[in-house]
Design an enzyme around this catalytic site. Structure first.
Site, PDB file in Angstrom:
ATOM      1  N   GLY A  11       0.849  -1.045   0.051  1.00 37.50           N
ATOM      2  CA  GLY A  11       0.132  -0.029  -0.050  1.00 37.50           C
ATOM      3  C   GLY A  11       0.834   1.131   0.100  1.00 37.50           C
ATOM      4  CG  LEU A  12      -0.565   4.780  -1.909  1.00 38.88           C
ATOM      5  CD1 LEU A  12      -1.692   5.807  -2.142  1.00 38.88           C
ATOM      6  CD2 LEU A  12       0.359   4.902  -3.068  1.00 38.88           C
ATOM      7  CB  SER A  13       4.344   6.396   2.083  1.00 37.12           C
ATOM      8  OG  SER A  13       4.931   6.858   3.195  1.00 37.12           O
ATOM      9  N   GLY A  14       2.042   5.660   4.424  1.00 36.25           N
ATOM     10  CA  GLY A  14       1.068   6.371   5.141  1.00 36.25           C
ATOM     11  C   GLY A  14      -0.312   5.732   5.376  1.00 36.25           C
ATOM     12  CB  SER A  15      -1.483   2.661   3.321  1.00 40.68           C
ATOM     13  OG  SER A  15      -0.539   1.837   3.541  1.00 40.68           O
ATOM     14  N   GLY A  16      -0.881   2.673   6.768  1.00 41.51           N
ATOM     15  CA  GLY A  16      -1.197   1.732   7.942  1.00 41.51           C
ATOM     16  C   GLY A  16      -0.652   0.573   7.774  1.00 41.51           C
ATOM     17  CE  LYS A  17       3.358   0.166   3.197  1.00 45.09           C
ATOM     18  NZ  LYS A  17       3.123   1.380   3.099  1.00 45.09           N
ATOM     19  CB  SER A  18       4.446  -0.064   9.566  1.00 50.34           C
ATOM     20  OG  SER A  18       5.362  -0.342   8.656  1.00 50.34           O
ATOM     21  CB  SER A  52       5.922  -4.206  -2.645  1.00 55.79           C
ATOM     22  OG  SER A  52       4.908  -4.340  -1.869  1.00 55.79           O
TER      23      SER A  52
END
Length: 197
Positions: free
Chosen positions: A32-39, A106
């Site tokens: 997902g995009l940067s800031g999407s909440g992945k981490s 990615s």
């Protein structure tokens, strides 16, 4: 690759490790995009799985770039190599019987397809689907602001493309989910698939 390199089989088999761990290994590939909440979501899932007694490890994009991939930039070729290295590390962890989480933008479909080809049936694509406007509003690291100002080249979603998954295994639409709800959705998927009990 040298022709003089031969794979060394370990004394402890993959099946023995899997049996001791009490669950199937898998690779949760958060994209997902940067800031999407992945981490954030990946960490919440990791905590839930750990509390269930699972053997897990989370590879975070920024953390990996502090060491293993600190020689890579953010141009397209570096991004491809970043994902290749992460996939290879993940394969070793899968062989150890772990549930591995990877939280990386990615951005390219081809790279995620390569990761899936290498990981096989253990690969589970998790699309953290957050609108660009929401990611920019969050901007936890101030990166979108810098990208909009032209201070960061090759920034995904602004000056570099993000190719969203067409049919992810898990689709987290974060505009409608809390972190806890998203994490529980991932764990429920793993339970339905028989990865964990």
């Amino acid at each position: 690759m040298s022709k003089n390199i031969v794979w060394h089989n370990a004394a402890v088999s993959h099946n023995e490790r899997r049996a001791r761990n009490g669950h199937q290994p898998c690779l949760l590939w958060y994209t997902g995009l940067s800031g999407s909440g992945k981490s954030t979501i990946a960490n919440a899932v990791d905590r839930l799985l750990f509390d269930l007694g699972c053997h897990t490890y989370l590879l975070d994009g920024d953390n990996v770039r502090h060491g293993l991939n600190n020689d890579l930039g953010f141009d397209d070729a570096s991004r491809v190599e970043n994902i290749r290295r992460i996939t290879e590390v993940s394969r070793l962890m899968l062989d150890a019987g772990l549930i591995v989480g990877t939280a990386f933008i990615s951005p390219f479909i081809a790279d995620r397809a390569q990761a899936k080809a290498l990981a096989g049936d253990a690969f589970i694509e998790v699309f953290v689907d957050t609108p660009l406007s929401v990611c920019e509003q969050r901007d936890p690291k101030g990166l979108y602001k810098k990208a909009r100002a032209g201070d960061i080249a090759h920034f995904t979603g602004i000056s570099s493309p993000y190719e969203a998954p067409a049919s992810p295994d898990i689709h987290l639409q974060t505009a409608d989910l809390s972190i806890e709800q998203a994490a529980r959705q991932v764990v429920a998927f793993l339970q339905q698939r028989g990865v964990v009990c």
